[in-house]
Scaffold this motif. Structure first.
Motif, short mmCIF file in Angstrom:
data_model
loop_
_atom_site.label_atom_id
_atom_site.label_comp_id
_atom_site.label_asym_id
_atom_site.label_seq_id
_atom_site.Cartn_x
_atom_site.Cartn_y
_atom_site.Cartn_z
N UNK A 79 0.84 -1.20 0.00
CA UNK A 79 0.00 0.00 0.00
C UNK A 79 0.88 1.26 0.00
N UNK A 80 0.26 2.40 -0.24
CA UNK A 80 1.02 3.66 -0.20
C UNK A 80 1.64 3.88 1.17
N UNK A 81 0.82 3.72 2.22
CA UNK A 81 1.35 3.87 3.58
C UNK A 81 2.41 2.81 3.84
N UNK A 82 2.19 1.61 3.32
CA UNK A 82 3.13 0.51 3.52
C UNK A 82 4.51 0.79 2.97
N UNK A 83 4.59 1.48 1.84
CA UNK A 83 5.91 1.81 1.26
C UNK A 83 6.73 2.65 2.23
N UNK A 84 6.10 3.62 2.84
CA UNK A 84 6.80 4.49 3.80
C UNK A 84 7.17 3.70 5.05
N UNK A 85 6.23 2.93 5.57
CA UNK A 85 6.48 2.15 6.78
C UNK A 85 7.62 1.16 6.58
N UNK A 86 7.66 0.51 5.41
CA UNK A 86 8.73 -0.45 5.12
C UNK A 86 10.07 0.26 4.96
N UNK A 87 10.08 1.37 4.25
CA UNK A 87 11.34 2.08 4.00
C UNK A 87 11.99 2.49 5.32
N UNK A 88 11.19 2.89 6.29
CA UNK A 88 11.70 3.33 7.59
C UNK A 88 11.71 2.21 8.63
N UNK A 89 11.32 1.01 8.24
CA UNK A 89 11.23 -0.16 9.13
C UNK A 89 10.28 0.06 10.30
N UNK A 90 9.34 0.99 10.15
CA UNK A 90 8.36 1.23 11.21
C UNK A 90 7.36 0.08 11.32
N UNK A 91 7.22 -0.70 10.26
CA UNK A 91 6.30 -1.84 10.31
C UNK A 91 6.74 -2.89 11.32
N UNK A 92 8.01 -2.83 11.75
CA UNK A 92 8.54 -3.80 12.70
C UNK A 92 8.27 -3.41 14.16
N UNK A 93 7.83 -2.20 14.43
CA UNK A 93 7.66 -1.73 15.81
C UNK A 93 6.77 -2.63 16.68
N UNK A 94 5.68 -3.19 16.17
CA UNK A 94 4.87 -4.06 17.03
C UNK A 94 5.62 -5.29 17.55
N UNK A 95 6.74 -5.63 16.94
CA UNK A 95 7.52 -6.77 17.42
C UNK A 95 8.11 -6.49 18.80
#
Length: 192
Positions: A79-95
Motif C-alpha cells: 500500500x502507499x502507507x506501507x511503502x513508507x512504513x517499510x522504508x523506515x522499518x516502522x512496520x517492525x515496531x509491534x515486534x
C-alpha cells in the motif's frame, strides 16, 4: 541479564514509539481501511512457532495474490502507507510486544517462516538456538541487500559469538543500518 535488557529496552521503545505507532495506524486506516496489525506464524527458539506482529503494509489477503509470501521491491500489493512504513522499518515496531512476551529478543537472528527452516542445513539450524531478534548481526551488515545464504551465515556467526557486548554493539549500529542499509564503519570483513 539479556532478558532484563530486552524487557527494559522494549518497554522504553514502546513508550517512545507510541506516537509513531498511532500515526502509522492512522495512515494504514486512511489508506485502505483494513486491519492495522498483521500476524504471521514464524519460527523462534528451538523451532517453537509464534505469531509475529507487524504493522500491515500490504493489501488484505496479499499472501494469496502475486508472489505469495515473497515480497519484491516495487510489489504492487504494498500500500502507499506501507511503502513508507517499510522504508523506515516502522512496520517492525509491534515486534517490541513480541519481545515483552518473551517470544523474541531485541537482538538475534530475524525470525523466518517454517518452509525456510525446513530447508536449513544442520549448521544453519544453529540459528534456532537463540530467540529471534528485531535486529541482528546480519541486519547491521547489509539487511536484505545480502544474499540469503550470507545472511544465514552471519546469523550462525552471531549465535557462536553472542555476548552482551556484541548485542550492545549491534543495537548501537542499528539506527545507521536502517538509514543506509548497512553499517559503513565496519572494517575487516563482517566479524567485530
Amino acid at each position: 541479564m539479556k532478558r532484563i535488557l530486552d524487557l527494559a529496552g522494549a518497554g522504553l521503545a514502546l513508550l517512545l514509539a507510541s506516537p509513531l505507532l498511532f500515526l502509522a495506524a492512522l495512515a494504514i486506516k486512511l489508506d485502505d481501511r483494513g486491519p492495522v496489525l498483521y500476524r504471521q506464524r514464524r519460527v523462534g527458539r528451538q523451532g517453537q512457532e509464534f505469531d509475529l506482529l507487524k504493522l500491515r503494509t500490504m493489501v488484505v489477503g496479499a499472501e494469496a495474490q502475486g508472489a505469495g509470501w515473497a515480497v519484491n521491491e516495487g510489489d504492487p500489493r504494498i500500500t502507499r502507507a506501507g511503502r513508507v512504513l517499510r522504508r523506515l522499518s516502522l512496520d517492525e515496531l509491534p515486534q517490541l510486544w513480541n519481545v515483552v512476551r518473551g517470544e523474541m529478543s531485541l537482538v538475534g537472528p530475524r525470525p523466518t517462516l517454517a518452509y525456510q527452516v525446513e530447508r536449513y542445513t544442520e549448521r544453519q539450524r544453529r540459528r534456532l538456538e537463540v530467540k529471534p531478534g528485531i535486529t541482528g548481526w546480519a541486519q547491521v551488515q547489509g539487511r536484505a541487500r545480502l544474499p540469503w545464504d550470507e545472511r544465514i551465515e552471519l546469523d550462525v556467526w552471531y549465535v557462536e559469538h553472542r555476548s552482551l557486548w556484541l548485542d550492545l554493539r549491534i543495537l548501537a549500529r542499528t539506527p545507521m543500518a536502517l538509514f543506509t542499509g548497512t553499517y559503513k564503519g565496519e572494517t575487516g570483513g563482517w566479524r567485530p
